[in-house]
Scaffold this motif. Structure first.
Motif, PDB file in Angstrom:
ATOM      1  N   SER A 175       0.824  -1.200   0.000  1.00  0.00           N
ATOM      2  CA  SER A 175       0.000   0.000   0.000  1.00  0.00           C
ATOM      3  C   SER A 175       0.863   1.257   0.000  1.00  0.00           C
ATOM      4  N   ALA A 176       0.223   2.361  -0.367  1.00  0.00           N
ATOM      5  CA  ALA A 176       0.895   3.651  -0.328  1.00  0.00           C
ATOM      6  C   ALA A 176       1.346   3.953   1.105  1.00  0.00           C
ATOM      7  N   GLU A 177       0.552   3.535   2.073  1.00  0.00           N
ATOM      8  CA  GLU A 177       0.916   3.742   3.478  1.00  0.00           C
ATOM      9  C   GLU A 177       2.188   2.967   3.823  1.00  0.00           C
ATOM     10  N   ALA A 178       2.300   1.740   3.330  1.00  0.00           N
ATOM     11  CA  ALA A 178       3.507   0.943   3.583  1.00  0.00           C
ATOM     12  C   ALA A 178       4.716   1.602   2.930  1.00  0.00           C
ATOM     13  N   GLN A 179       4.532   2.106   1.717  1.00  0.00           N
ATOM     14  CA  GLN A 179       5.635   2.787   1.046  1.00  0.00           C
ATOM     15  C   GLN A 179       6.093   3.992   1.860  1.00  0.00           C
ATOM     16  N   GLN A 180       5.143   4.755   2.358  1.00  0.00           N
ATOM     17  CA  GLN A 180       5.468   5.946   3.143  1.00  0.00           C
ATOM     18  C   GLN A 180       6.151   5.566   4.459  1.00  0.00           C
ATOM     19  N   MET A 181       5.621   4.563   5.140  1.00  0.00           N
ATOM     20  CA  MET A 181       6.156   4.173   6.443  1.00  0.00           C
ATOM     21  C   MET A 181       7.501   3.458   6.336  1.00  0.00           C
ATOM     22  N   CYS A 182       7.790   2.850   5.182  1.00  0.00           N
ATOM     23  CA  CYS A 182       8.963   1.980   5.065  1.00  0.00           C
ATOM     24  C   CYS A 182      10.124   2.555   4.269  1.00  0.00           C
ATOM     25  N   THR A 183       9.960   3.716   3.674  1.00  0.00           N
ATOM     26  CA  THR A 183      11.032   4.273   2.844  1.00  0.00           C
ATOM     27  C   THR A 183      12.329   4.422   3.615  1.00  0.00           C
ATOM     28  N   SER A 184      12.266   4.971   4.816  1.00  0.00           N
ATOM     29  CA  SER A 184      13.506   5.155   5.582  1.00  0.00           C
ATOM     30  C   SER A 184      14.117   3.813   5.978  1.00  0.00           C
ATOM     31  N   ASP A 185      13.287   2.823   6.271  1.00  0.00           N
ATOM     32  CA  ASP A 185      13.796   1.487   6.586  1.00  0.00           C
ATOM     33  C   ASP A 185      14.461   0.856   5.363  1.00  0.00           C
ATOM     34  N   ALA A 186      13.873   1.073   4.179  1.00  0.00           N
ATOM     35  CA  ALA A 186      14.462   0.530   2.950  1.00  0.00           C
ATOM     36  C   ALA A 186      15.845   1.131   2.733  1.00  0.00           C
ATOM     37  N   PHE A 187      15.972   2.436   2.931  1.00  0.00           N
ATOM     38  CA  PHE A 187      17.289   3.077   2.805  1.00  0.00           C
ATOM     39  C   PHE A 187      18.258   2.537   3.848  1.00  0.00           C
ATOM     40  N   ARG A 188      17.794   2.437   5.072  1.00  0.00           N
ATOM     41  CA  ARG A 188      18.663   2.044   6.177  1.00  0.00           C
ATOM     42  C   ARG A 188      19.112   0.587   6.068  1.00  0.00           C
ATOM     43  N   LEU A 189      18.200  -0.289   5.712  1.00  0.00           N
ATOM     44  CA  LEU A 189      18.493  -1.720   5.752  1.00  0.00           C
ATOM     45  C   LEU A 189      18.829  -2.333   4.397  1.00  0.00           C
ATOM     46  N   CYS A 190      18.315  -1.765   3.328  1.00  0.00           N
ATOM     47  CA  CYS A 190      18.383  -2.459   2.033  1.00  0.00           C
ATOM     48  C   CYS A 190      18.866  -1.577   0.886  1.00  0.00           C
ATOM     49  N   SER A 191      19.569  -0.505   1.174  1.00  0.00           N
ATOM     50  CA  SER A 191      19.998   0.404   0.110  1.00  0.00           C
ATOM     51  C   SER A 191      20.893  -0.281  -0.919  1.00  0.00           C
ATOM     52  N   SER A 192      21.598  -1.318  -0.517  1.00  0.00           N
ATOM     53  CA  SER A 192      22.471  -2.015  -1.458  1.00  0.00           C
ATOM     54  C   SER A 192      21.677  -2.787  -2.511  1.00  0.00           C
ATOM     55  N   GLU A 193      20.382  -2.988  -2.270  1.00  0.00           N
ATOM     56  CA  GLU A 193      19.536  -3.743  -3.196  1.00  0.00           C
ATOM     57  C   GLU A 193      18.835  -2.853  -4.226  1.00  0.00           C
ATOM     58  N   ILE A 194      18.858  -1.548  -4.016  1.00  0.00           N
ATOM     59  CA  ILE A 194      18.210  -0.614  -4.931  1.00  0.00           C
ATOM     60  C   ILE A 194      18.948  -0.658  -6.269  1.00  0.00           C
ATOM     61  N   PRO A 195      18.292  -0.818  -7.398  1.00  0.00           N
ATOM     62  CA  PRO A 195      16.874  -0.698  -7.693  1.00  0.00           C
ATOM     63  C   PRO A 195      16.159  -2.032  -7.900  1.00  0.00           C
ATOM     64  N   ASN A 196      16.718  -3.130  -7.466  1.00  0.00           N
ATOM     65  CA  ASN A 196      16.123  -4.459  -7.674  1.00  0.00           C
ATOM     66  C   ASN A 196      14.926  -4.642  -6.733  1.00  0.00           C
ATOM     67  N   VAL A 197      13.733  -4.526  -7.278  1.00  0.00           N
ATOM     68  CA  VAL A 197      12.503  -4.530  -6.480  1.00  0.00           C
ATOM     69  C   VAL A 197      12.333  -5.820  -5.685  1.00  0.00           C
TER      70      VAL A 197
END
Length: 92
Positions: free
Chosen positions: A34-56
């Motif tokens: 959901s859009a809410e999950a995207q909003q709530m999780c963006t900072s976690d994605a950067f913090r924990l998984c930035s090495s995986e960007i852009p592989n969805v």
């Protein structure tokens, strides 16, 4: 270029890459959150998984792997979205 400008440009590129990844994530039915999950999780994605960007799919797997380290809000909305997806699959 100054060091601060280079750092700002690098951060902007990383934010853009994450935003693109999250948009792609939301457009794929198997990985849609959901859009809410995207909003709530963006900072976690950067913090924990930035090495995986852009592989969805790798970002999604990374977020699930690091579930215990997610912020409370991110974990809550991801769990809710995953449960909703699982109930849709079970209903088919």
């Amino acid at each position: 270029m100054t060091a601060s400008f280079s750092r700002t440009l690098r951060q902007a590129a990383l934010v853009a890459a994450c935003a693109i990844s999250i948009c792609a994530l939301s457009s794929r039915s198997s990985f849609a959150f959901s859009a809410e999950a995207q909003q709530m999780c963006t900072s976690d994605a950067f913090r924990l998984c930035s090495s995986e960007i852009p592989n969805v799919s790798a970002i999604t797997a990374c977020m699930l792997k690091h579930r215990a380290q997610l912020s409370a809000g991110c974990r809550t909305v991801m769990d809710r979205d995953l449960a909703a997806k699982q109930s849709k699959v079970a209903a088919k």
